[in-house]
Structure formats: structure tokens, C-alpha cells
Design an enzyme around this catalytic site. Structure first.
Site, PDB file in Angstrom:
ATOM      1  N   GLU A 118       1.217  -0.796  -0.070  1.00  0.00           N
ATOM      2  CA  GLU A 118       0.052  -0.035  -0.225  1.00  0.00           C
ATOM      3  C   GLU A 118       0.951   2.011   0.117  1.00  0.00           C
ATOM      4  O   GLU A 118       2.031   0.961   0.340  1.00  0.00           O
ATOM      5  CB  GLU A 118      -0.743  -0.168   0.900  1.00  0.00           C
ATOM      6  CG  GLU A 118      -2.025  -0.934   1.625  1.00  0.00           C
ATOM      7  CD  GLU A 118      -3.116  -1.164   2.343  1.00  0.00           C
ATOM      8  OE1 GLU A 118      -3.050  -0.391   3.339  1.00  0.00           O
ATOM      9  OE2 GLU A 118      -3.877  -2.030   2.752  1.00  0.00           O
ATOM     10  N   HIS A 174      -8.059   1.414   1.761  1.00  0.00           N
ATOM     11  CA  HIS A 174      -7.988   0.728   3.372  1.00  0.00           C
ATOM     12  C   HIS A 174      -8.914   1.719   4.555  1.00  0.00           C
ATOM     13  O   HIS A 174      -8.642   2.343   5.114  1.00  0.00           O
ATOM     14  CB  HIS A 174      -6.661   0.785   3.950  1.00  0.00           C
ATOM     15  CG  HIS A 174      -6.005  -0.070   4.806  1.00  0.00           C
ATOM     16  ND1 HIS A 174      -4.796  -0.089   5.357  1.00  0.00           N
ATOM     17  CD2 HIS A 174      -6.775   0.040   6.039  1.00  0.00           C
ATOM     18  CE1 HIS A 174      -4.301  -0.393   6.803  1.00  0.00           C
ATOM     19  NE2 HIS A 174      -5.402  -0.412   6.901  1.00  0.00           N
TER      20      HIS A 174
END
Length: 527
Positions: A262, A280
């Protein structure tokens, strides 16, 4: 008294800074710094409050010479080098409950979106189509919800699934049968879960044991048409294998809020059939952001001001209410550990901490950590309750904690025993009054003494005139005696003398004392 100084290095609710200030801390809010800038600044702070943006690496910790606690406003601490923090004696805390409801709700929302293909249907409808026949969904009522991880978030997700009239089965090595009954879920092994579940939701941390817990083999053997939701941590699912199985149709769909890398600007799952995702967002609600910010401020200030340890990941938790009660025991424990560490010789391979009487009713982990902090100071000057257990483990020390329910000569007693090449050596202590630690036994000899400051330990033959000789020697060396403590096995047998003195004991004093008649051992001590 100087106030603890805290740095908030990531954006969080402004009320967090107010809580720090109200509870006796000075706080600076400086966000968006580069690692180099943070490293240059961190040395002046006692506490560091972060979210996910700040990466607390070993390099940054090497400059954090005053740092005592790192507080993560949220659950995941992948951005903190916990082993490095532990070895440096820094407590690492998180806030596991502040965003639990929010994350569990997001998992359920992802399940519903997956079941009814809402993202794709929305995109095509807004593009001017009316693709009603292309989106045949499935009901969740009556389906089996497979839970991987039955911790706080997992159990909330389970209760929400039960509210949707789903049957919940759960895999968690730490879930007991009694707890499963209490939650109304069926405890199963992982293979059974994957063979029976219609929807699987992951709620476990990412560890060496859980990485790729859903690997290619398990995914291939899962129930055909299964749908997988991951709002926990990236890396729990083999992403490449999942892509292949989505394309083959063996897996009907997957909904991910987290990814192995990420920000996930690119990922093999993007564009796969039946795949939906969010960036997220599990903890991204107004309520959760406020909750975790306030919680981390409360926890960190409790530790810095009162000594309370809550939701720590590398040291036993100790509430602000427990801390005053345990503090005198921990002082006693550290002193006993230091004493036996200074006196025992050779390669020490094991240490036992025994609690008896009132001490047996207290939490053993903080006392054990305090003993190790005192004991491991024989090897290093920068030891505290956080890094002492790790240093002990590195040295291969066998640490045992024993709780006795028996009643002894004292209302409360701690005993610390180390194994040496010549046998076990133990010291014991108690509390006189609520907060007065006192040594009561040393290597089998009863002796009552405070352990503080500079002290002189002597083993000698019990014979007339010795006390006068040692007193004369210390007087000649300009050493003033504070307190004088004596103990012996039997008349004329070996005796122990423990003196507190007002000046450090130099090697010249030890050498001179060793030459006195009847002396067997002389050792200078520091507490």
C-alpha cells in the site's frame, strides 16, 4: 518536575493534544516530516503519537534517546519496528478498540456489496445503461459466514452476521470452546471452515504464522463459489492465486480493503471478475478517528505521568489503578534482581521468581519484568522493564515464574533464585508497611536491610572483634556508614554483613577489606 514531552507526528483529532496537556504533558503537533527531519527532532521527546503515515524505523529509534513510549492511534503497527523499540526500552501501544465497530461494519458492508454486485451495477447504471438482467445477486440470509480470527473485531462482525440470520463458524487457535458457545459460533479448523463457508471474513493480525494463511492450495480446496472479504491486513491472502481463481470462477467474488503493498496503485487483483475494493477505509469514520486519537492520548499520558501501561504490545499491561499497588513490589523485585545479579558469579543460565502470600495475588508479568530489569543491569547500563525480557531471551536465560498459595513467615514475599555452576543462589524480600521494600534473606542467611544507594557486602567468619575492624578500616578510608545489618547461620559459623555507606566503594577499600582476618568475600553494591 519536568513535564513529559510528546510529539504528534500524524494528523489526528485536535482533542488528543488537549488531553495530553490536561494530563500533564507538553505536546507538539508537527506532521508531514520526512524521515530525516523526524530523526533530527525525535531525541527531545518522551512520547511519539502516530497513525499510519509515520514509519518508526530502527534508524529513527537510534536517535530517540529520551523516547519512552510510542502510541499508535489504531490497531496495526506494521509501521513500527517493535523489536528495535523493545531492545531500546520503548513501550509500543496501540488502540485496538477505538475503531473495532467501524472496521467490523465495513466488513459487513463489503459482504453486502459483494453479494449484490453493487459497485459494478452502480457504475454501469450511472454510465447510462440499465443492465438489470446482468446482476443476479445472492441472499446472505441462511448462508454460512466463516470467521478467520475471533478477536474483538471478529466477534463484532460475527454478531452483525448473526443479526442477518447467517450461521457463523469460526477458526481461531485461541478461541476456547466455552468462548465459542458464549458467542454463539461453531469452532472449526481452517480447512473445515473453507469447505463449508459461503462468505469468509478475515480478522487476524499479520504475523509469520498468518502470512498467506489463504494460500493457493487452501483457496483451490475451498468450497466452489465462496466469497472472501479482507478488511484486516494485506498479506493474509495470496493475491496472485486469488486472481487466477476469480478468473476461473472457482471463487465467486472477493472484497478487499487492504493489500500486501500500500498504497495499492497497481495490483494483480484490479480488474479481476467479481473483485471489489476500497482504499483501506476500515477505520475511516468520524467516530473511529476521534475514538482512537483520544484513546492513544489517554494511554500515553497515563504511562508517562502515572506509570499505567494499557494495550502495550511489548510489555505487560498495567492499568493506572494497578500501578500504585504494584509499584512497591516492582521496586522490591528490581532491587532483588539487581542484588542477585551483582552477587552471583559465573555463567548464569536460569532465574526463578517466586511470589508468596499477598504477592501471589498480584499480576506476575510486571513483577517478573522488574526482576529481569534489575538482574540484566549486570550486562548493560540501559536496561528497563521493556527490554530486559528481550535481553534475557537473547542470552538464553531460562526464566520461570512461580506462584505459591502457601502461607509463610511473611504476609508477602518475593524470592529470586539464579542457577550457577556451584548451585542455586537465592535472595528474598518483603514489604514492611504498604510501601517499604526490605531484604529478609540472602543466600540462605536471614538478614533485614534496605537496598538503596551504595552498599558493602561482606561474608566473614563469625568471630569477636570483626565489626570493630571493619568499622576502623572504613573510618580510615573516609567512608561513613549509614546503616549496619548483620546475619549469620549459627554462632561461630559464616556471617553476612551488609552496610549502606555514603560514598561509592572503591577497589582500594575492597582490597583492604579482603585482607582483614576472617573475611571470605567482599563486594561493593550499587542500587
Amino acid at each position: 518536575m519536568t513535564k513529559p514531552k510528546v510529539l504528534i507526528s500524524d494528523k489526528m483529532d485536535p482533542n488528543a493534544a488537549k488531553i495530553f496537556e490536561e494530563r500533564g504533558c507538553d505536546v507538539d503537533v508537527i506532521t508531514g516530516e520526512t524521515p530525516e527531519e523526524l530523526k533530527a527532532r525525535i531525541g527531545e521527546y518522551d512520547g511519539l503519537a502516530i497513525r499510519s503515515s509515520t514509519k518508526v524505523t530502527a534508524d529513527i529509534l537510534s536517535a530517540a534517546t529520551n523516547l519512552k513510549v510510542i502510541g499508535r492511534a489504531g490497531i496495526g503497527v506494521d509501521n513500527v519496528d517493535i523489536p528495535a523499540a523493545s531492545s531500546q526500552g520503548v513501550v509500543v501501544m496501540n488502540t485496538p478498540f477505538g475503531n473495532s465497530i467501524t472496521t467490523a461494519e465495513h466488513a459487513i458492508a463489503m459482504m453486502m456489496a459483494l453479494a449484490r454486485q453493487i459497485p459494478a451495477a452502480n457504475a454501469r447504471t450511472q454510465a447510462g445503461e440499465w443492465p438489470k438482467s446482468d446482476f443476479m445477486g445472492v441472499e446472505v440470509t441462511g448462508k454460512t459466514f466463516g470467521l478467520i480470527g475471533a478477536g474483538n473485531i471478529g466477534t463484532i462482525a460475527a454478531s452483525r452476521a448473526q443479526g442477518l440470520k447467517m450461521k457463523v463458524i469460526a477458526y481461531d487457535p485461541f478461541l476456547t470452546e466455552e468462548r465459542a458457545v458464549e458467542l454463539g459460533v461453531e469452532k472449526v479448523d481452517l480447512d473445515t471452515l473453507l469447505s463449508r463457508a459461503d462468505f469468509v471474513s478475515l480478522h487476524t493480525p499479520l504475523t509469520d504464522q498468518t502470512r498467506n494463511i489463504l494460500n493457493r492450495e487452501r483457496l483451490e480446496n475451498a468450497k466452489p463459489g465462496i466469497r472472501i472479504i479482507n478488511c484486516a491486513r494485506g498479506g493474509l491472502v495470496d493475491e496472485a492465486a486469488l486472481k487466477d481463481l476469480l478468473e476461473s470462477g472457482h471463487i465467486a467474488g472477493a472484497a478487499f480493503d487492504v493489500f500486501e503493498t500500500e498504497p495499492a496503485k497497481e495490483n494483480p487483483l484490479f480488474g479481476a471478475p467479481g473483485f471489489i475494493c476500497t482504499p483501506h477505509l476500515g477505520a475511516s469514520t468520524t467516530e473511529a478517528q476521534v475514538n482512537v486519537a483520544l484513546q492513544v492520548a489517554e494511554q500515553m499520558s497515563d504511562y508517562l505521568v502515572n506509570g499505567g501501561v494499557t494495550n502495550a504490545l511489548n510489555v505487560p499491561s498495567l492499568s493506572a489503578e494497578e500501578a500504585p499497588k504494584l509499584r512497591p513490589y516492582m521496586k522490591l523485585a528490581e532491587s532483588l534482581g539487581s542484588l542477585v545479579g551483582q552477587l552471583a558469579h559465573g555463567n548464569l543460565t536460569k532465574i526463578s521468581i517466586e511470589r508468596e502470600g499477598a504477592a501471589a495475588e498480584l499480576s506476575g508479568k510486571p513483577i517478573e519484568a522488574a526482576v529481569l530489569a534489575g538482574f540484566m543491569s549486570r550486562y548493560s547500563d540501559s536496561v528497563n522493564m521493556v527490554n530486559a525480557p528481550y535481553l534475557a531471551k537473547e542470552r538464553g536465560l531460562d526464566v520461570r515464574s512461580v506462584r505459591h498459595e502457601r502461607e509463610g513467615a511473611y504476609n508477602t514475599l518475593l524470592r529470586v533464585t539464579v542457577g550457577t555452576s556451584t548451585g542455586d543462589r537465592s535472595v528474598a524480600g518483603t514489604l514492611f508497611g504498604p510501601e517499604a521494600p526490605r531484604l529478609v534473606e540472602i543466600f540462605g542467611v536471614g538478614i533485614e536491610a534496605d537496598l538503596a544507594g551504595d552498599m558493602l557486602y561482606i561474608v566473614n567468619e563469625d568471630a569477636p572483634g570483626f565489626i570493630g575492624r571493619i568499622g576502623t578500616l572504613l573510618g580510615e578510608k573516609g567512608i561513613n556508614i549509614g546503616t549496619f545489618h548483620l546475619g549469620r547461620r549459627d554462632a561461630g559459623d559464616e556471617a553476612v554483613l551488609l552496610l549502606s555507606v555514603d560514598q561509592p566503594i572503591g577497589q582500594d577499600v575492597i582490597d583492604a577489606a579482603c585482607k582483614l582476618e576472617g573475611v571470605k568475600t567482599v563486594k561493593g553494591l550499587e542500587f
